[in-house]
Motif scaffolding. Structure first.
Motif, PDB file in Angstrom:
ATOM      1  N   TYR A  75      -3.240  38.813  28.306  1.00 18.19           N
ATOM      2  CA  TYR A  75      -3.238  39.078  29.749  1.00 18.19           C
ATOM      3  C   TYR A  75      -4.574  39.654  30.215  1.00 18.19           C
ATOM      4  O   TYR A  75      -5.106  39.254  31.251  1.00 18.19           O
ATOM      5  N   VAL A  76      -5.141  40.577  29.432  1.00 16.69           N
ATOM      6  CA  VAL A  76      -6.387  41.230  29.835  1.00 16.69           C
ATOM      7  C   VAL A  76      -7.558  40.257  29.790  1.00 16.69           C
ATOM      8  O   VAL A  76      -8.381  40.210  30.713  1.00 16.69           O
ATOM      9  N   VAL A  77      -7.645  39.452  28.729  1.00 21.04           N
ATOM     10  CA  VAL A  77      -8.821  38.596  28.583  1.00 21.04           C
ATOM     11  C   VAL A  77      -8.823  37.435  29.577  1.00 21.04           C
ATOM     12  O   VAL A  77      -9.878  36.814  29.797  1.00 21.04           O
ATOM     13  N   ASN A  78      -7.667  37.123  30.172  1.00 17.39           N
ATOM     14  CA  ASN A  78      -7.683  36.028  31.141  1.00 17.39           C
ATOM     15  C   ASN A  78      -8.104  36.483  32.531  1.00 17.39           C
ATOM     16  O   ASN A  78      -8.325  35.637  33.412  1.00 17.39           O
ATOM     17  N   LEU A  79      -8.268  37.808  32.733  1.00 17.95           N
ATOM     18  CA  LEU A  79      -8.681  38.317  34.042  1.00 17.95           C
ATOM     19  C   LEU A  79     -10.051  37.799  34.477  1.00 17.95           C
ATOM     20  O   LEU A  79     -10.229  37.429  35.644  1.00 17.95           O
ATOM     21  N   PRO A  80     -11.075  37.749  33.592  1.00 16.14           N
ATOM     22  CA  PRO A  80     -12.360  37.177  34.034  1.00 16.14           C
ATOM     23  C   PRO A  80     -12.284  35.703  34.399  1.00 16.14           C
ATOM     24  O   PRO A  80     -13.184  35.188  35.067  1.00 16.14           O
ATOM     25  N   TRP A  81     -11.218  35.007  33.971  1.00 13.91           N
ATOM     26  CA  TRP A  81     -11.069  33.592  34.258  1.00 13.91           C
ATOM     27  C   TRP A  81     -10.191  33.324  35.473  1.00 13.91           C
ATOM     28  O   TRP A  81      -9.997  32.171  35.861  1.00 13.91           O
ATOM     29  N   THR A  82      -9.652  34.386  36.053  1.00 17.82           N
ATOM     30  CA  THR A  82      -8.727  34.198  37.172  1.00 17.82           C
ATOM     31  C   THR A  82      -9.407  33.548  38.367  1.00 17.82           C
ATOM     32  O   THR A  82      -8.837  32.655  39.017  1.00 17.82           O
ATOM     33  N   HIS A  83     -10.639  33.954  38.662  1.00 15.71           N
ATOM     34  CA  HIS A  83     -11.379  33.418  39.807  1.00 15.71           C
ATOM     35  C   HIS A  83     -12.554  32.565  39.324  1.00 15.71           C
ATOM     36  O   HIS A  83     -13.651  32.654  39.897  1.00 15.71           O
ATOM     37  N   ILE A  84     -12.313  31.769  38.311  1.00 14.75           N
ATOM     38  CA  ILE A  84     -13.381  30.941  37.761  1.00 14.75           C
ATOM     39  C   ILE A  84     -13.905  29.955  38.794  1.00 14.75           C
ATOM     40  O   ILE A  84     -15.095  29.638  38.838  1.00 14.75           O
ATOM     41  N   ARG A  85     -13.029  29.490  39.673  1.00 14.56           N
ATOM     42  CA  ARG A  85     -13.474  28.543  40.712  1.00 14.56           C
ATOM     43  C   ARG A  85     -14.446  29.216  41.679  1.00 14.56           C
ATOM     44  O   ARG A  85     -15.439  28.597  42.097  1.00 14.56           O
ATOM     45  N   LYS A  86     -14.207  30.479  42.022  1.00 14.51           N
ATOM     46  CA  LYS A  86     -15.114  31.185  42.924  1.00 14.51           C
ATOM     47  C   LYS A  86     -16.413  31.581  42.222  1.00 14.51           C
ATOM     48  O   LYS A  86     -17.436  31.783  42.895  1.00 14.51           O
ATOM     49  N   ASP A  87     -16.370  31.734  40.906  1.00 14.90           N
ATOM     50  CA  ASP A  87     -17.568  32.102  40.156  1.00 14.90           C
ATOM     51  C   ASP A  87     -18.483  30.910  39.896  1.00 14.90           C
ATOM     52  O   ASP A  87     -19.579  31.085  39.370  1.00 14.90           O
ATOM     53  N   PHE A  88     -18.033  29.720  40.249  1.00 14.45           N
ATOM     54  CA  PHE A  88     -18.819  28.507  40.030  1.00 14.45           C
ATOM     55  C   PHE A  88     -19.377  28.038  41.372  1.00 14.45           C
ATOM     56  O   PHE A  88     -18.631  27.758  42.310  1.00 14.45           O
ATOM     57  N   TRP A  89     -20.707  27.969  41.476  1.00  8.23           N
ATOM     58  CA  TRP A  89     -21.311  27.489  42.714  1.00  8.23           C
ATOM     59  C   TRP A  89     -22.619  26.775  42.395  1.00  8.23           C
ATOM     60  O   TRP A  89     -23.217  26.989  41.354  1.00  8.23           O
ATOM     61  N   CYS A  90     -23.027  25.912  43.323  1.00  6.29           N
ATOM     62  CA  CYS A  90     -24.170  25.035  43.091  1.00  6.29           C
ATOM     63  C   CYS A  90     -25.223  25.218  44.183  1.00  6.29           C
ATOM     64  O   CYS A  90     -24.900  25.530  45.332  1.00  6.29           O
ATOM     65  N   HIS A  91     -26.483  25.013  43.802  1.00 13.36           N
ATOM     66  CA  HIS A  91     -27.608  25.092  44.742  1.00 13.36           C
ATOM     67  C   HIS A  91     -27.780  23.755  45.472  1.00 13.36           C
ATOM     68  O   HIS A  91     -27.306  22.711  45.027  1.00 13.36           O
ATOM     69  N   GLY A  92     -28.499  23.834  46.560  1.00 15.22           N
ATOM     70  CA  GLY A  92     -28.918  22.619  47.252  1.00 15.22           C
ATOM     71  C   GLY A  92     -27.905  22.093  48.245  1.00 15.22           C
ATOM     72  O   GLY A  92     -26.858  22.691  48.502  1.00 15.22           O
ATOM     73  N   ASN A  93     -28.243  20.959  48.807  1.00 16.47           N
ATOM     74  CA  ASN A  93     -27.386  20.297  49.797  1.00 16.47           C
ATOM     75  C   ASN A  93     -26.331  19.471  49.072  1.00 16.47           C
ATOM     76  O   ASN A  93     -26.515  18.302  48.759  1.00 16.47           O
ATOM     77  N   ILE A  94     -25.203  20.092  48.788  1.00 16.37           N
ATOM     78  CA  ILE A  94     -24.134  19.463  48.025  1.00 16.37           C
ATOM     79  C   ILE A  94     -22.827  19.616  48.779  1.00 16.37           C
ATOM     80  O   ILE A  94     -22.545  20.668  49.362  1.00 16.37           O
ATOM     81  N   THR A  95     -22.062  18.557  48.806  1.00 20.04           N
ATOM     82  CA  THR A  95     -20.779  18.591  49.511  1.00 20.04           C
ATOM     83  C   THR A  95     -19.730  19.315  48.673  1.00 20.04           C
ATOM     84  O   THR A  95     -19.884  19.508  47.456  1.00 20.04           O
ATOM     85  N   TYR A  96     -18.657  19.685  49.343  1.00 24.91           N
ATOM     86  CA  TYR A  96     -17.586  20.407  48.663  1.00 24.91           C
ATOM     87  C   TYR A  96     -16.913  19.541  47.602  1.00 24.91           C
ATOM     88  O   TYR A  96     -16.559  20.022  46.521  1.00 24.91           O
ATOM     89  N   SER A  97     -16.767  18.273  47.901  1.00 30.02           N
ATOM     90  CA  SER A  97     -16.149  17.367  46.932  1.00 30.02           C
ATOM     91  C   SER A  97     -17.010  17.243  45.675  1.00 30.02           C
ATOM     92  O   SER A  97     -16.484  17.146  44.553  1.00 30.02           O
ATOM     93  N   CYS A  98     -18.327  17.257  45.843  1.00 29.36           N
ATOM     94  CA  CYS A  98     -19.212  17.190  44.679  1.00 29.36           C
ATOM     95  C   CYS A  98     -19.156  18.477  43.865  1.00 29.36           C
ATOM     96  O   CYS A  98     -19.264  18.441  42.628  1.00 29.36           O
ATOM     97  N   VAL A  99     -18.971  19.610  44.541  1.00 27.85           N
ATOM     98  CA  VAL A  99     -18.814  20.876  43.816  1.00 27.85           C
ATOM     99  C   VAL A  99     -17.556  20.838  42.966  1.00 27.85           C
ATOM    100  O   VAL A  99     -17.557  21.261  41.797  1.00 27.85           O
ATOM    101  N   ILE A 100     -16.473  20.316  43.553  1.00 26.84           N
ATOM    102  CA  ILE A 100     -15.221  20.208  42.806  1.00 26.84           C
ATOM    103  C   ILE A 100     -15.385  19.278  41.618  1.00 26.84           C
ATOM    104  O   ILE A 100     -14.902  19.553  40.505  1.00 26.84           O
ATOM    105  N   GLU A 101     -16.090  18.178  41.818  1.00 24.67           N
ATOM    106  CA  GLU A 101     -16.293  17.231  40.721  1.00 24.67           C
ATOM    107  C   GLU A 101     -17.132  17.842  39.618  1.00 24.67           C
ATOM    108  O   GLU A 101     -16.838  17.657  38.420  1.00 24.67           O
ATOM    109  N   CYS A 102     -18.177  18.573  39.980  1.00 18.48           N
ATOM    110  CA  CYS A 102     -18.997  19.244  38.970  1.00 18.48           C
ATOM    111  C   CYS A 102     -18.180  20.289  38.216  1.00 18.48           C
ATOM    112  O   CYS A 102     -18.314  20.439  36.989  1.00 18.48           O
ATOM    113  N   PHE A 103     -17.343  21.006  38.943  1.00 18.45           N
ATOM    114  CA  PHE A 103     -16.508  22.025  38.306  1.00 18.45           C
ATOM    115  C   PHE A 103     -15.522  21.386  37.327  1.00 18.45           C
ATOM    116  O   PHE A 103     -15.352  21.861  36.196  1.00 18.45           O
TER     117      PHE A 103
END
Length: 245
Positions: free
Chosen positions: A42-70
């Motif tokens: 339970y404790v070790v999965n806490l850093p992974w709870t918001h993994i989607r928010k911790d993943f972000w990309c530079h540049g002019n990229i659409t939201y769908s491309c961010v999801i695909e990269c993720f």
């Protein structure tokens, strides 16, 4: 939801572990390990709870491309795999508990019938054996070879499961967070895009913690297995005798 499950599981495990009528030596240790395993997962999965928010990309990229990269970078199920192997750990342990309890109950019932017969015949020795049998709470693996086989099989299965878990941790999960910088691109999103993962050290440490726990379980199972083989030899055990019993 996971927090509620862990919080409700700990008192149950504590009450069972406090039971003095243990079937075998080390039973309380395994119940304590189950509780610790649940808390660690339970404790070790806490850093992974918001993994989607911790993943972000530079540049002019659409939201769908961010999801695909993720999805491309984290194509493996991480937290779900951890809970799956914890569930397998619990299942194997409780299956061993059920089989040990059933076989022990069968042999205890046979012994109680024999003792009752001796009491009816007025045998003082039979009365003493009945008292001794009722006070005995730990399984004697020197006599109960079938229980010993189940005991050893449990350790072998636990070691096998934990070895598979080590493989997932080292070769499937850890490589996903070894680098904080990820370059991604596809036909729909040519890129290449530069993406980052925040708090990557916490995610790495969570995997290292599970690696340490898994190795500890493997060495513990190996120690119990070697000790049982050395202390409770299987000499004189035959398959026909097991089926007859």
């Amino acid at each position: 939801m996971a927090a509620a499950v862990v919080a409700g599981l700990i008192p149950v495990l504590y009450s069972v572990a406090a039971d003095k009528s243990g079937y075998y030596i080390g039973r309380q240790l395994w119940f304590g390990l189950m509780a610790m395993y649940g808390v660690v997962v339970y404790v070790v999965n806490l850093p992974w709870t918001h993994i989607r928010k911790d993943f972000w990309c530079h540049g002019n990229i659409t939201y769908s491309c961010v999801i695909e990269c993720f999805e491309t970078s984290f194509s493996e199920a991480v937290v779900g795999t951890w809970y799956l192997f914890y569930f397998i750990f619990l299942t194997l342990f409780f299956l061993m508990e059920i089989f040990l309890a059933q076989i022990r109950h069968k042999h205890s019932r046979v012994k109680s019938v024999v003792s009752a017969t001796e009491v009816e015949e007025g045998s003082l020795m039979g009365i003493q054996e009945e008292v001794t049998c009722s006070k005995k709470s730990t399984v004697d693996f020197h006599q109960e070879k079938m229980l010993l086989l189940l005991y050893l099989l449990h350790f072998l299965l636990q070691m096998g499961v934990q070895c598979v878990f080590l493989y997932f941790l080292m070769y499937r999960h850890l490589p996903m967070v070894m680098n904080s910088i990820i370059y991604c691109g596809s036909d729909e999103c040519p890129g290449p895009y530069l993406c980052l993962i925040r708090d990557i050290s916490d995610k790495q440490m969570s995997i290292y913690t599970l690696l340490t726990l898994s190795l500890a379980i493997i060495f513990l199972c190996l120690g119990f297995f070697v000790y049982s083989i050395h202390h409770y030899p299987l000499k004189g055990l035959s398959i026909n005798k097991l089926w007859i019993d």
